[in-house]
Design a protein around this motif. Structure first.
Motif, PDB file in Angstrom:
ATOM      1  N   ARG A 252      56.747   8.646  96.797  1.00 23.40           N
ATOM      2  CA  ARG A 252      58.261   9.227  96.810  1.00 23.40           C
ATOM      3  C   ARG A 252      58.972   8.720  98.214  1.00 23.40           C
ATOM      4  O   ARG A 252      59.422   9.416  99.031  1.00 23.40           O
ATOM      5  CB  ARG A 252      58.219  10.987  97.048  1.00 23.40           C
TER       6      ARG A 252
ATOM      7  N   GLU B 160      63.670  11.951  91.322  1.00 26.48           N
ATOM      8  CA  GLU B 160      63.043  13.156  90.826  1.00 26.48           C
ATOM      9  C   GLU B 160      64.302  14.394  91.236  1.00 26.48           C
ATOM     10  O   GLU B 160      64.301  15.211  90.624  1.00 26.48           O
ATOM     11  CB  GLU B 160      61.943  13.522  91.682  1.00 26.48           C
TER      12      GLU B 160
ATOM     13  N   ALA C 121      61.666  12.591  85.739  1.00 26.68           N
ATOM     14  CA  ALA C 121      60.206  12.272  86.316  1.00 26.68           C
ATOM     15  C   ALA C 121      60.195  10.974  86.554  1.00 26.68           C
ATOM     16  O   ALA C 121      60.499   9.985  85.686  1.00 26.68           O
ATOM     17  CB  ALA C 121      59.269  12.753  85.187  1.00 26.68           C
TER      18      ALA C 121
END
Length: 151
Positions: free
Chosen positions: A39, A111, A116
């Motif tokens: 991320r 996100e 997703a």
């Protein structure tokens, strides 16, 4: 002949069945694997040497010289973002090498927007029995092998 298909992103390789979209999780478009990306803002790289035959901010297809085509999809339903948050570095028709930067994106931002960020990597027009050494439940870096495609 076998084609090595590399990971387009750094993250964790998971089974396609983990993708929250039946088109991918049921392998309707083809077999492959998915990568749950780290991320952070990062580059997405080509999984194979070839030509960019389809190019959208959220997805692309690279076809090899012998006709094998690999789809990389960045997140689920991310087409709805209309390109926001994706920076393209190539053009349709461009010749690319495995590991070459195609797109820059931020999975955390995707996100946060409610999508997703998982990335299906699909062997188009293939059957599951032609894939070998499929990486599942392992950490991968961009360009690490995800699977070998017998051609």
């Amino acid at each position: 002949m076998s084609l090595r298909v590399g990971s387009p992103v750094t993250g964790r390789a998971v089974a396609l069945s983990a993708v929250p979209d039946p088109v991918f999780s049921q392998a309707m478009v083809g077999p492959g694997v998915a990568v749950e990306p780290v991320r952070s803002r990062s580059d997405v790289v080509s999984p194979v040497d070839g030509t960019v035959v389809t190019l959208h901010p959220h997805a692309f297809v690279v076809a090899t010289g012998d006709g094998a085509a690999v789809l990389v999809h960045l997140g689920i339903d991310t087409v709805k973002r209309k390109g926001e948050g994706f920076e393209l570095h190539v053009v349709k028709g461009e010749e690319v090498r495995a590991g070459q930067r195609i797109v820059t994106w931020d999975p955390a931002e995707v996100e946060a927007a409610g999508f997703a960020p998982i990335c299906p990597v699909i062997a188009l027009d293939a059957s599951a029995d032609v894939l070998a050494d499929v990486a599942v439940d392992v950490d991968v870096a961009a360009n690490d092998a995800l699977f070998d495609w017998s051609r």
